[in-house]
Design a protein around this motif. Structure first.
Motif, PDB file in Angstrom:
ATOM      1  N   ASP A  58       0.733  -1.159  -0.041  1.00 56.10           N
ATOM      2  CA  ASP A  58      -0.060   0.027  -0.122  1.00 56.10           C
ATOM      3  C   ASP A  58       1.000   1.045  -0.188  1.00 56.10           C
ATOM      4  O   ASP A  58       1.937   1.366   0.669  1.00 56.10           O
ATOM      5  N   PHE A  59       0.605   2.324  -0.768  1.00 55.07           N
ATOM      6  CA  PHE A  59       1.155   3.295  -0.637  1.00 55.07           C
ATOM      7  C   PHE A  59       0.182   4.396  -1.616  1.00 55.07           C
ATOM      8  O   PHE A  59      -0.724   4.167  -2.057  1.00 55.07           O
ATOM      9  N   VAL A  60       0.346   5.824  -1.174  1.00 54.38           N
ATOM     10  CA  VAL A  60      -0.466   6.813  -1.891  1.00 54.38           C
ATOM     11  C   VAL A  60      -0.266   6.678  -3.368  1.00 54.38           C
ATOM     12  O   VAL A  60       0.611   6.634  -4.004  1.00 54.38           O
ATOM     13  N   GLY A  61      -1.386   6.299  -4.078  1.00 51.19           N
ATOM     14  CA  GLY A  61      -1.485   6.318  -5.407  1.00 51.19           C
ATOM     15  C   GLY A  61      -1.502   4.854  -6.076  1.00 51.19           C
ATOM     16  O   GLY A  61      -1.870   4.646  -7.255  1.00 51.19           O
ATOM     17  N   ILE A  62      -1.517   4.033  -5.181  1.00 51.86           N
ATOM     18  CA  ILE A  62      -1.571   2.622  -5.519  1.00 51.86           C
ATOM     19  C   ILE A  62      -2.859   2.037  -6.214  1.00 51.86           C
ATOM     20  O   ILE A  62      -2.828   1.294  -7.451  1.00 51.86           O
ATOM     21  N   ARG A  63      -4.125   2.529  -5.702  1.00 51.26           N
ATOM     22  CA  ARG A  63      -5.312   2.197  -6.411  1.00 51.26           C
ATOM     23  C   ARG A  63      -5.309   2.885  -7.899  1.00 51.26           C
ATOM     24  O   ARG A  63      -5.786   2.228  -8.731  1.00 51.26           O
ATOM     25  N   GLY A  64      -4.866   3.993  -7.813  1.00 49.91           N
ATOM     26  CA  GLY A  64      -4.775   4.750  -9.221  1.00 49.91           C
ATOM     27  C   GLY A  64      -4.103   4.074 -10.092  1.00 49.91           C
ATOM     28  O   GLY A  64      -4.341   3.789 -11.514  1.00 49.91           O
ATOM     29  N   LEU A  65      -3.083   3.361  -9.894  1.00 51.89           N
ATOM     30  CA  LEU A  65      -2.068   2.875 -10.768  1.00 51.89           C
ATOM     31  C   LEU A  65      -2.770   1.489 -11.203  1.00 51.89           C
ATOM     32  O   LEU A  65      -2.314   0.812 -12.172  1.00 51.89           O
ATOM     33  N   MET A  66      -3.776   1.105 -10.698  1.00 51.59           N
ATOM     34  CA  MET A  66      -4.066  -0.233 -10.829  1.00 51.59           C
ATOM     35  C   MET A  66      -5.680  -0.047 -11.593  1.00 51.59           C
ATOM     36  O   MET A  66      -6.204  -1.056 -12.204  1.00 51.59           O
ATOM     37  N   ARG A  67      -6.079   1.009 -11.791  1.00 53.86           N
ATOM     38  CA  ARG A  67      -7.312   1.293 -12.712  1.00 53.86           C
ATOM     39  C   ARG A  67      -7.025   0.983 -13.878  1.00 53.86           C
ATOM     40  O   ARG A  67      -6.083   1.129 -14.763  1.00 53.86           O
ATOM     41  N   PRO A  68      -8.138  -0.021 -14.448  1.00 55.53           N
ATOM     42  CA  PRO A  68      -8.134  -0.284 -16.002  1.00 55.53           C
ATOM     43  C   PRO A  68      -7.755   0.494 -16.993  1.00 55.53           C
ATOM     44  O   PRO A  68      -6.919  -0.074 -17.759  1.00 55.53           O
ATOM     45  N   ASP A  69      -8.085   1.651 -16.900  1.00 53.81           N
ATOM     46  CA  ASP A  69      -7.789   2.563 -18.144  1.00 53.81           C
ATOM     47  C   ASP A  69      -6.370   2.951 -17.906  1.00 53.81           C
ATOM     48  O   ASP A  69      -5.734   3.587 -18.876  1.00 53.81           O
ATOM     49  N   LEU A  70      -5.741   2.962 -16.640  1.00 55.76           N
ATOM     50  CA  LEU A  70      -4.107   3.419 -16.723  1.00 55.76           C
ATOM     51  C   LEU A  70      -3.271   2.200 -16.935  1.00 55.76           C
ATOM     52  O   LEU A  70      -2.239   2.622 -16.892  1.00 55.76           O
ATOM     53  N   VAL A  71      -3.779   1.006 -17.172  1.00 56.13           N
ATOM     54  CA  VAL A  71      -3.018  -0.098 -17.645  1.00 56.13           C
ATOM     55  C   VAL A  71      -3.333  -0.812 -18.815  1.00 56.13           C
ATOM     56  O   VAL A  71      -2.875  -1.785 -19.037  1.00 56.13           O
ATOM     57  N   ALA A  72      -4.367  -0.112 -19.503  1.00 54.49           N
ATOM     58  CA  ALA A  72      -4.801  -0.637 -20.615  1.00 54.49           C
ATOM     59  C   ALA A  72      -3.762  -0.544 -22.045  1.00 54.49           C
ATOM     60  O   ALA A  72      -2.885   0.272 -21.960  1.00 54.49           O
ATOM     61  N   LYS A  73      -3.764  -1.546 -22.622  1.00 51.55           N
ATOM     62  CA  LYS A  73      -3.098  -1.771 -23.832  1.00 51.55           C
ATOM     63  C   LYS A  73      -3.177  -0.625 -24.911  1.00 51.55           C
ATOM     64  O   LYS A  73      -4.196  -0.073 -25.010  1.00 51.55           O
ATOM     65  N   GLY A  74      -2.095   0.059 -25.345  1.00 51.22           N
ATOM     66  CA  GLY A  74      -2.186   0.985 -26.202  1.00 51.22           C
ATOM     67  C   GLY A  74      -2.081   2.558 -25.754  1.00 51.22           C
ATOM     68  O   GLY A  74      -2.224   3.303 -26.656  1.00 51.22           O
ATOM     69  N   ARG A  75      -1.794   2.465 -24.507  1.00 47.77           N
ATOM     70  CA  ARG A  75      -1.658   3.716 -24.003  1.00 47.77           C
ATOM     71  C   ARG A  75      -0.485   4.552 -24.449  1.00 47.77           C
ATOM     72  O   ARG A  75       0.452   3.928 -25.018  1.00 47.77           O
ATOM     73  N   LYS A  76      -0.392   5.806 -24.534  1.00 47.38           N
ATOM     74  CA  LYS A  76       0.706   6.565 -25.069  1.00 47.38           C
ATOM     75  C   LYS A  76       1.771   6.198 -23.911  1.00 47.38           C
ATOM     76  O   LYS A  76       1.582   6.392 -22.730  1.00 47.38           O
TER      77      LYS A  76
END
Length: 169
Positions: A58-76
Motif C-alpha cells: 500500500d502507498f499513496v496512488g497504488i489504487r490509481g495505478l491499478m485502474r483499468p484505463d491506466l494499465v490498458a494496452k495501447g496507452r501513450k
C-alpha cells in the motif's frame, strides 16, 4: 563570476547554458515532468515503473495505478524518435501519425515532447508520447508538417552512452 570561474577552473569546471543542459538530459533520456509528461502519464508510460515499490502492499496512488484505463494496452508511452534524415530537427508539439496517406482529419497517435540537435550524436533526437510506443520500436511513423511529411523511427529514449559506461565508468 570571475572569482567563481577562476575557482571552477581549478577543478575542471566548464560553463554551459540552459539549452546545453536540455540537450544533455534528452541524450540520456532524462525527462522533464510537465514537458515530456502530463497528468495522464503513469510511471509505466514514462518507463519509470522501476521506481515504484513492487513489494509495498500500500502507498499513496497504488489504487490509481491499478485502474483499468491506466494499465490498458495501447496507452501513450514515452519513446525516442530519430528522423530518417538526421539533419531534420522535429518541432516540439508536432503530431505523429501511423499512415501519412490517410484522409484528413488524420488520426494522431502521439506528439513530440522534446526535440533537439545533438552534437554528441551528430543528429537530431526527440522524445515523444506515442500510443503503444514501446510496441512500435524500430517502426517508421510520420510527422506531417506544412512543408512535407517527416519520417521517424521509434527508438529507445537513451541516445548517448546507452550502456552508461561514461556515467558509471
Amino acid at each position: 563570476w570571475e572569482a567563481l570561474w577562476a575557482e571552477g577552473q581549478k577543478h575542471g569546471a566548464c560553463a554551459y547554458g540552459t539549452e546545453s543542459m536540455h540537450v544533455l538530459r534528452a541524450e540520456k533520456g532524462y525527462i522533464i515532468v510537465g514537458q515530456d509528461t502530463d497528468g495522464t502519464v503513469t510511471p509505466n508510460d514514462a518507463a519509470l515503473d522501476w521506481a515504484v515499490g513492487k513489494k509495498k502492499t500500500d502507498f499513496v496512488g497504488i489504487r490509481g495505478l491499478m485502474r483499468p484505463d491506466l494499465v490498458a494496452k495501447g496507452r501513450k508511452q514515452l519513446v525516442g524518435l530519430k528522423t530518417k534524415d538526421p539533419k531534420v530537427v522535429l518541432e516540439e508539439g508536432a503530431q505523429i501519425v501511423e499512415d501519412p496517406g490517410q484522409a484528413i482529419p488524420m488520426k494522431m497517435i502521439g506528439h513530440v515532447t522534446s526535440s533537439y540537435w545533438s552534437e554528441n550524436c551528430g543528429r537530431s533526437i526527440a522524445l515523444a508520447l506515442v500510443a503503444g510506443g514501446r510496441d512500435r520500436m524500430g517502426k517508421t511513423l510520420y510527422v506531417p508538417m506544412p512543408n512535407g511529411t517527416i519520417e521517424v523511427e521509434v527508438t529507445g529514449m537513451v541516445f548517448f552512452d546507452e550502456k552508461g559506461e561514461r556515467l558509471n565508468g
